[in-house]
Write a protein that holds these residues in place. Structure first.
Motif, PDB file in Angstrom:
ATOM      1  N   ILE A   1     -44.064  41.967 -86.033  1.00  0.00           N
ATOM      2  CA  ILE A   1     -43.403  41.324 -85.044  1.00  0.00           C
ATOM      3  C   ILE A   1     -42.900  40.214 -85.423  1.00  0.00           C
ATOM      4  O   ILE A   1     -43.264  39.758 -85.951  1.00  0.00           O
ATOM      5  N   GLN A   2     -40.990  40.397 -86.057  1.00  0.00           N
ATOM      6  CA  GLN A   2     -40.080  39.522 -86.109  1.00  0.00           C
ATOM      7  C   GLN A   2     -40.112  38.196 -85.486  1.00  0.00           C
ATOM      8  O   GLN A   2     -40.040  37.974 -84.158  1.00  0.00           O
ATOM      9  N   GLY A   3     -40.491  36.488 -85.858  1.00  0.00           N
ATOM     10  CA  GLY A   3     -40.529  35.420 -84.723  1.00  0.00           C
ATOM     11  C   GLY A   3     -42.105  35.317 -84.345  1.00  0.00           C
ATOM     12  O   GLY A   3     -42.814  35.338 -84.779  1.00  0.00           O
ATOM     13  N   ASP A   4     -41.655  34.719 -84.209  1.00  0.00           N
ATOM     14  CA  ASP A   4     -43.499  33.483 -83.171  1.00  0.00           C
ATOM     15  C   ASP A   4     -43.122  33.905 -81.483  1.00  0.00           C
ATOM     16  O   ASP A   4     -42.984  33.941 -80.523  1.00  0.00           O
ATOM     17  N   PHE A   5     -44.122  35.476 -81.477  1.00  0.00           N
ATOM     18  CA  PHE A   5     -44.976  35.795 -80.433  1.00  0.00           C
ATOM     19  C   PHE A   5     -45.969  36.371 -79.686  1.00  0.00           C
ATOM     20  O   PHE A   5     -46.276  37.089 -79.515  1.00  0.00           O
ATOM     21  N   ARG A   6     -47.171  35.385 -81.155  1.00  0.00           N
ATOM     22  CA  ARG A   6     -48.043  35.293 -80.543  1.00  0.00           C
ATOM     23  C   ARG A   6     -48.785  35.432 -79.167  1.00  0.00           C
ATOM     24  O   ARG A   6     -49.076  36.213 -78.740  1.00  0.00           O
ATOM     25  N   ASP A   7     -48.251  34.356 -78.122  1.00  0.00           N
ATOM     26  CA  ASP A   7     -49.148  34.001 -76.435  1.00  0.00           C
ATOM     27  C   ASP A   7     -48.435  35.882 -76.066  1.00  0.00           C
ATOM     28  O   ASP A   7     -48.834  35.844 -75.751  1.00  0.00           O
ATOM     29  N   ARG A   8     -47.243  36.037 -76.669  1.00  0.00           N
ATOM     30  CA  ARG A   8     -46.288  37.609 -75.344  1.00  0.00           C
ATOM     31  C   ARG A   8     -47.314  38.532 -76.377  1.00  0.00           C
ATOM     32  O   ARG A   8     -47.853  39.349 -75.096  1.00  0.00           O
ATOM     33  N   VAL A   9     -48.159  38.955 -77.482  1.00  0.00           N
ATOM     34  CA  VAL A   9     -48.191  39.809 -77.982  1.00  0.00           C
ATOM     35  C   VAL A   9     -49.618  40.334 -77.001  1.00  0.00           C
ATOM     36  O   VAL A   9     -50.052  41.437 -76.975  1.00  0.00           O
ATOM     37  N   VAL A  10     -50.121  39.196 -77.674  1.00  0.00           N
ATOM     38  CA  VAL A  10     -51.609  38.810 -77.024  1.00  0.00           C
ATOM     39  C   VAL A  10     -51.895  38.646 -74.900  1.00  0.00           C
ATOM     40  O   VAL A  10     -52.025  39.791 -75.196  1.00  0.00           O
ATOM     41  N   GLU A  11     -51.055  38.573 -74.635  1.00  0.00           N
ATOM     42  CA  GLU A  11     -50.446  38.623 -73.075  1.00  0.00           C
ATOM     43  C   GLU A  11     -50.148  40.563 -72.783  1.00  0.00           C
ATOM     44  O   GLU A  11     -51.164  40.865 -72.467  1.00  0.00           O
ATOM     45  N   ILE A  12     -49.294  41.007 -73.945  1.00  0.00           N
ATOM     46  CA  ILE A  12     -48.954  42.521 -73.683  1.00  0.00           C
ATOM     47  C   ILE A  12     -50.254  43.500 -73.706  1.00  0.00           C
ATOM     48  O   ILE A  12     -50.362  44.570 -72.966  1.00  0.00           O
ATOM     49  N   LEU A  13     -50.798  42.829 -74.859  1.00  0.00           N
ATOM     50  CA  LEU A  13     -52.239  44.165 -75.583  1.00  0.00           C
ATOM     51  C   LEU A  13     -53.283  44.031 -74.125  1.00  0.00           C
ATOM     52  O   LEU A  13     -53.522  44.813 -73.800  1.00  0.00           O
ATOM     53  N   GLN A  14     -53.233  42.900 -74.205  1.00  0.00           N
ATOM     54  CA  GLN A  14     -54.581  42.551 -72.771  1.00  0.00           C
ATOM     55  C   GLN A  14     -54.272  43.785 -71.514  1.00  0.00           C
ATOM     56  O   GLN A  14     -54.947  44.234 -70.894  1.00  0.00           O
ATOM     57  N   LYS A  15     -52.689  43.117 -71.397  1.00  0.00           N
ATOM     58  CA  LYS A  15     -52.702  44.305 -70.157  1.00  0.00           C
ATOM     59  C   LYS A  15     -52.377  45.716 -70.450  1.00  0.00           C
ATOM     60  O   LYS A  15     -52.562  46.468 -69.814  1.00  0.00           O
ATOM     61  N   GLU A  16     -52.288  46.329 -72.074  1.00  0.00           N
ATOM     62  CA  GLU A  16     -52.715  47.860 -72.127  1.00  0.00           C
ATOM     63  C   GLU A  16     -54.095  48.045 -72.290  1.00  0.00           C
ATOM     64  O   GLU A  16     -54.332  48.678 -72.335  1.00  0.00           O
ATOM     65  N   GLY A  17     -54.938  46.504 -72.099  1.00  0.00           N
ATOM     66  CA  GLY A  17     -56.193  46.895 -72.479  1.00  0.00           C
ATOM     67  C   GLY A  17     -56.949  46.943 -73.359  1.00  0.00           C
ATOM     68  O   GLY A  17     -57.777  47.307 -73.570  1.00  0.00           O
ATOM     69  N   TYR A  18     -55.983  46.588 -74.322  1.00  0.00           N
ATOM     70  CA  TYR A  18     -56.831  46.239 -75.762  1.00  0.00           C
ATOM     71  C   TYR A  18     -58.106  44.889 -75.911  1.00  0.00           C
ATOM     72  O   TYR A  18     -57.619  43.713 -75.235  1.00  0.00           O
ATOM     73  N   LYS A  19     -58.931  44.569 -76.481  1.00  0.00           N
ATOM     74  CA  LYS A  19     -59.519  43.178 -76.500  1.00  0.00           C
ATOM     75  C   LYS A  19     -58.704  42.639 -77.978  1.00  0.00           C
ATOM     76  O   LYS A  19     -58.403  43.384 -79.024  1.00  0.00           O
ATOM     77  N   VAL A  20     -57.813  41.480 -77.888  1.00  0.00           N
ATOM     78  CA  VAL A  20     -57.262  41.073 -78.243  1.00  0.00           C
ATOM     79  C   VAL A  20     -57.836  39.575 -78.705  1.00  0.00           C
ATOM     80  O   VAL A  20     -58.294  38.716 -77.560  1.00  0.00           O
TER      81      VAL A  20
END
Length: 114
Positions: free
Chosen positions: A90-109
């Motif tokens: 993903i282009q750019g620094d979106f670590r926190d947002r990506v972790v949050e999105i993946l956790q909402k989708e049910g992934y272990k992150v």
């Protein structure tokens, strides 16, 4: 499939068995694990030109599902990126947002790296 379809036999080596038949149907794609069983790591990386990129590693499944997950992340972050070799960029620094999105989708992150 025709008898002279050479593209379907690209990985086949010579066989001396006259009855040998190469089976292309068993080479189906990987089965994707459910979201709760995936163990993903999110990294921050510096790419060409000292630009930041967010990497998601550890996805186990088919390339189609990897591209679908990448499309979800790119659209929710509003940026571009790519998905290949079991890794989402993903282009750019979106670590926190990506972790949050993946956790909402049910992934272990987990965040990884420094």
């Amino acid at each position: 499939m025709s008898e002279n379809d050479w593209k379907s036999r690209l990985g086949v080596v010579f066989s001396t068995d006259p009855d040998f038949r190469y089976d292309t149907t068993s080479a189906a794609g990987k089965e994707t694990l459910p979201a709760g069983m995936q163990d993903l790591r999110v990294w921050l990386d510096r790419r060409k030109g000292n630009k930041k990129a967010t990497l998601v590693k550890g996805f186990r499944g088919s390339d189609g599902d990897l591209r679908d997950l990448a499309a979800l992340l790119k659209s929710r972050c509003g940026v571009g990126g790519s998905a290949k070799d079991g890794e989402i960029i993903i282009q750019g620094d979106f670590r926190d947002r990506v972790v949050e999105i993946l956790q909402k989708e049910g992934y272990k992150v987990k965040k990884a790296g420094g």
